[in-house]
Design a protein around this motif. Structure first.
Motif, PDB file in Angstrom:
ATOM      1  N   ILE A 164     -30.799 -11.351  54.681  1.00  0.00           N
ATOM      2  CA  ILE A 164     -30.259 -10.564  55.812  1.00  0.00           C
ATOM      3  C   ILE A 164     -29.675  -9.250  55.296  1.00  0.00           C
ATOM      4  O   ILE A 164     -29.954  -8.176  55.832  1.00  0.00           O
ATOM      5  CB  ILE A 164     -29.178 -11.369  56.572  1.00  0.00           C
ATOM      6  CG1 ILE A 164     -29.808 -12.589  57.219  1.00  0.00           C
ATOM      7  CG2 ILE A 164     -28.485 -10.495  57.611  1.00  0.00           C
ATOM      8  CD1 ILE A 164     -28.810 -13.592  57.781  1.00  0.00           C
ATOM      9  N   LEU A 165     -28.917  -9.361  54.236  1.00  0.00           N
ATOM     10  CA  LEU A 165     -28.310  -8.138  53.697  1.00  0.00           C
ATOM     11  C   LEU A 165     -29.397  -7.188  53.209  1.00  0.00           C
ATOM     12  O   LEU A 165     -29.336  -5.978  53.434  1.00  0.00           O
ATOM     13  CB  LEU A 165     -27.331  -8.494  52.566  1.00  0.00           C
ATOM     14  CG  LEU A 165     -26.048  -9.190  53.032  1.00  0.00           C
ATOM     15  CD1 LEU A 165     -25.258  -9.734  51.841  1.00  0.00           C
ATOM     16  CD2 LEU A 165     -25.153  -8.218  53.823  1.00  0.00           C
ATOM     17  N   GLY A 166     -30.431  -7.759  52.570  1.00  0.00           N
ATOM     18  CA  GLY A 166     -31.540  -6.938  52.075  1.00  0.00           C
ATOM     19  C   GLY A 166     -32.223  -6.204  53.220  1.00  0.00           C
ATOM     20  O   GLY A 166     -32.536  -5.015  53.126  1.00  0.00           O
ATOM     21  N   GLU A 167     -32.434  -6.925  54.329  1.00  0.00           N
ATOM     22  CA  GLU A 167     -33.088  -6.286  55.489  1.00  0.00           C
ATOM     23  C   GLU A 167     -32.262  -5.122  56.018  1.00  0.00           C
ATOM     24  O   GLU A 167     -32.782  -4.180  56.587  1.00  0.00           O
ATOM     25  CB  GLU A 167     -33.281  -7.326  56.607  1.00  0.00           C
ATOM     26  CG  GLU A 167     -34.519  -8.188  56.386  1.00  0.00           C
ATOM     27  CD  GLU A 167     -34.446  -9.495  57.186  1.00  0.00           C
ATOM     28  OE1 GLU A 167     -33.641  -9.555  58.145  1.00  0.00           O
ATOM     29  OE2 GLU A 167     -35.181 -10.425  56.803  1.00  0.00           O
ATOM     30  N   HIS A 168     -30.964  -5.202  55.838  1.00  0.00           N
ATOM     31  CA  HIS A 168     -30.096  -4.101  56.292  1.00  0.00           C
ATOM     32  C   HIS A 168     -29.807  -3.119  55.169  1.00  0.00           C
ATOM     33  O   HIS A 168     -28.886  -2.307  55.268  1.00  0.00           O
ATOM     34  CB  HIS A 168     -28.785  -4.674  56.852  1.00  0.00           C
ATOM     35  CG  HIS A 168     -28.954  -5.315  58.191  1.00  0.00           C
ATOM     36  ND1 HIS A 168     -28.803  -4.638  59.372  1.00  0.00           N
ATOM     37  CD2 HIS A 168     -29.318  -6.582  58.520  1.00  0.00           C
ATOM     38  CE1 HIS A 168     -29.029  -5.459  60.384  1.00  0.00           C
ATOM     39  NE2 HIS A 168     -29.345  -6.651  59.892  1.00  0.00           N
ATOM     40  N   ASN A 169     -30.633  -3.219  54.122  1.00  0.00           N
ATOM     41  CA  ASN A 169     -30.522  -2.290  52.996  1.00  0.00           C
ATOM     42  C   ASN A 169     -29.155  -2.332  52.310  1.00  0.00           C
ATOM     43  O   ASN A 169     -28.628  -1.319  51.858  1.00  0.00           O
ATOM     44  CB  ASN A 169     -30.829  -0.858  53.470  1.00  0.00           C
ATOM     45  CG  ASN A 169     -31.330  -0.023  52.321  1.00  0.00           C
ATOM     46  OD1 ASN A 169     -31.827  -0.582  51.324  1.00  0.00           O
ATOM     47  ND2 ASN A 169     -31.191   1.285  52.420  1.00  0.00           N
TER      48      ASN A 169
END
Ligand SMILES: NC(=O)c1ccc[n+]([C@@H]2O[C@H](COP(=O)([O-])OP(=O)(O)OC[C@H]3O[C@@H](n4cnc5c(N)ncnc54)[C@H](O)[C@@H]3O)[C@@H](O)[C@H]2O)c1
Ligand SMILES: O=C(O)[C@H](O)COP(=O)(O)O
Length: 628
Positions: free
Chosen positions: A578-583
């Motif tokens: 999730i954090l990765g998807e939000h950069n």
């Protein structure tokens, strides 16, 4: 790691702590001393702490907006090249009384120095709002009005001398203004002046001098008394008093002393007996005053106490006029209880021209000259200039009057713990749910050091600052942290726990406990019902090591997300995705659990501040969210 897909979760799971990533901001302990906009001053510590690989120079930044400051501590490779003045706007230093040239030179090399002598109280109040520092001697009254008029600009008052009775310390503290003095350099001068007055009084030097200049030759009128074999009572056996005692012994006097706080062995070392106040008065042929003027010593010599003195006693005062009730002294002189007095100091300075005391024929006077030798004035000027410049640079002063005095070697060792302390304070207060008022804070220091070998005052002040700053409208610094905490009804207690580790490092861990408050992050509540967090310094970096009952290991740098979860496979991956998807880049994760597959917490360090959407999404992950 597997994430469960079952439902029914309440979505309030995430607790984040944010931080300013401010490598660029060169703020300092000064902003911690004085909290206006962070000013770029770097704080240097010497490098004996073995945690550091490079000689450390820290930048401690200070931002009110940030909830948890991180990335504050970094090691500068350019320490020696760092010119403080180049990165600091020149502070304005007002010198309101004559100061030695050597001191002025130090001040001028650091700031804009304005020497404005004989300012009226009104003119001082008008000027002070433009000044970062004020340097005074005994002639300037630094009243509450001065601090009020300063409007937050004044950071330090330097008293070029010992006595700080002309500075309203309570007001200075309330306004977060540091007061420093120069307690050493004029000691000998004051002692010498005391001895000069003692001898000239005993031999009527000034009266005889005046008479001969008036054309008289009065040899029989000015027969004096001898000093040798007489008893001198030194009232106040501090720096000046003990030097007077030493010199008086050299003159063959029998010296006794009264000082409720002086250690007996210090007196014994000088060959002086410590006696009670009444005993001193009853025995002494000469009494020399060397105590500070404060509410307990004000007019301590009055009708009642003069009546206890040996008839014909002779009194020297180079301390402060206010310790004597001057009208009572006139009465004692008139009645002969006091044969003579030699006074350098007066309740009002200068005294009224028609003052009965000054005009009394058995009184010798000088205009507050105790500290006025060339040597003492140069020394005092240097001493106070260094203290003021140090304070403006953000260094803690060894002569601070209204803040913990921390010797530089202690500060150097405690530096990383100071950062940890503030971060723990900041973190603890964020764990409190909105409606709860904090009333009781307990700080537990675990250390292998002997308690006498560990000064925790600065740590306590830092934690207090961290806790009350976010809940206080006024700025908080080392000077006023304790005062403001008390004003807010906050009880702060400290406990030392002996650790079974190496005393090489001053502290193993610092624990902050807040009792009788609700938490917005239930996992932070320990079995005892308190919000409890613990931190350690690892390789010079502050780490969060315990939250409630959960052990974690999260470096307190960058942004930190804390969330409660059920320990099971897949959780870290889910949240990481999730954090990765939000950069948002994850730089570490630490999972704490009580035991396998049970409740736990996740501490996630991220480079970017996560937005609300990403936090909401993390909250939807069932086993992260469910138990909150
Ligand atoms: N005339 C001058 O120019 C001149 C110069 C220097 C100092 N002073 C004054 O002399 C005083 C002493 O200076 P110092 O540098 O020795 O300070 P100091 O703090 O070293 O010594 C003061 C001593 O007074 C003691 N004391 C406090 N309350 C007392 C009491 N009720 N009874 C007896 N002793 C008490 C303290 O325990 C301390 O040992 C100060 O008031 C200072 O302002 C005057
Ligand atoms: O307390 C002191 O240091 C002395 O009284 C000296 O005061 P001065 O700086 O006004 O001479």
């Amino acid at each position: 790691m597997a994430a469960s897909s079952s439902s029914s979760s309440s979505i309030k799971p995430i607790f984040t702590t944010r931080s300013k990533s401010s490598n660029s901001s060169k703020s300092s302990l000064l902003s911690f001393l004085h909290n206006t906009k962070p000013k770029p001053i770097s704080l240097k510590f010497s490098s004996h702490n073995s945690n550091y690989t490079t000689p450390p120079s820290f930048t401690i930044s200070n931002s009110l907006q940030t909830a948890l400051e991180t990335s504050e501590l970094h090691v500068s490779k350019f320490q020696d090249d760092l010119n403080v003045q180049a990165v600091t706007p020149k502070p304005t230093i007002l010198v309101s009384e004559k100061l030695g040239e050597a001191g002025l030179a130090i001040l001028r090399s650091f700031g804009n120095v304005e020497c404005l002598y004989d300012l009226s109280p009104e003119a001082l109040c008008e000027k002070i709002s433009q000044c970062d520092a004020l340097i005074v001697r005994s002639g300037t009254k630094v009243t509450r009005s001065v601090f009020e008029a300063a409007n937050g600009k004044l950071k330090v008052v330097g008293r070029a001398g010992v006595g700080i009775d002309n500075v309203d310390l309570q007001a200075a503290t309330e306004f977060g203004c540091l007061v420093v003095n120069a307690p050493i350099a004029n000691t000998v001068a004051a002692a010498e002046h005391g001895i000069a007055l003692l001898a000239s009084m005993a031999r009527n030097v000034s009266q005889a001098d005046a008479s001969i200049k008036a054309g008289k030759w009065l040899r029989s009128k000015y027969v004096g008394v001898s000093l040798v074999g007489k008893t001198l009572a030194v009232m106040g056996f501090g720096k000046v008093g003990s030097e007077v005692a030493r010199r008086a012994k050299g003159l063959g006097m029998n010296v006794i002393a009264h000082d409720p706080y002086a250690p007996a062995d210090k007196a014994r070392a000088v060959g002086v007996e410590l006696v009670s106040f009444d005993q001193a008065l009853a025995t002494a042929d000469f009494i020399s005053l060397h105590m500070p003027l404060n509410p307990t010593t004000s007019k301590i010599f009055n009708d009642e106490t003069f009546a206890k003195m040996k008839k014909g006693v002779r009194i020297v005062n180079v301390a402060r006029g206010g310790v004597i009730d001057e009208e009572a002294l006139v009465r004692a002189l008139d009645s002969g209880v006091v044969a003579q007095a030699a006074l350098d100091v007066f309740t009002e300075e200068p005294p009224a021209k028609d003052s009965k005391l000054v005009q009394h024929e058995n009184v010798t006077v000088t205009p507050h000259l105790g500290a006025s030798t060339k040597e003492a004035q140069e020394g005092v000027a240097i001493e106070i200039a260094e203290a003021v410049v140090g304070a403006l640079r953000g260094e803690l002063s060894a002569t601070a009057i209204n803040a913990p005095m921390v010797p530089s070697e202690v500060l150097s060792e405690l530096a990383p713990y100071v950062v940890l302390a503030k971060k723990l304070g900041r973190l603890a207060v964020q764990l409190v749910s909105g409606g709860s008022g904090i009333k009781s804070v307990k700080l537990i220091y675990r250390s292998a050091r002997d308690p006498d070998d560990l000064d925790t005052r600065i740590l306590r002040a830092m934690i207090t600052k961290g806790i009350i700053e976010p809940i206080s409208a006024s700025f908080i610094n080392l000077v006023n942290a304790d005062f403001t905490a008390k004003q807010k009804g906050l009880r702060i207690s400290e406990e030392r726990v002996v650790a079974d580790s190496s005393p090489e490092f001053p502290i193993d861990s610092i624990q902050v406990q807040l009792s009788n408050v609700d938490s917005k992050f239930a996992a932070a509540v320990s079995e005892n019902g308190e919000i409890s967090i613990e931190g350690k310094v690892k390789f010079g970096i502050p780490h969060l090591t315990r939250v409630g009952s959960f052990g974690v290991d999260a470096s307190l740098e960058g942004n930190l997300i804390l969330c409660r979860q059920v320990d099971q496979p897949g959780m870290i991956g889910k949240v990481g995705n999730i954090l990765g998807e939000h950069n948002v880049n994850v730089n570490f994760m630490s999972v704490g659990r009580t035991f396998r597959r049970n409740h736990g917490i996740m501490a996630i360090g991220v480079d970017e501040e996560p937005n609300q959407d990403s936090l909401k999404e993390i909250g939807k992950v069932h086993f992260v969210a469910r138990i909150l």
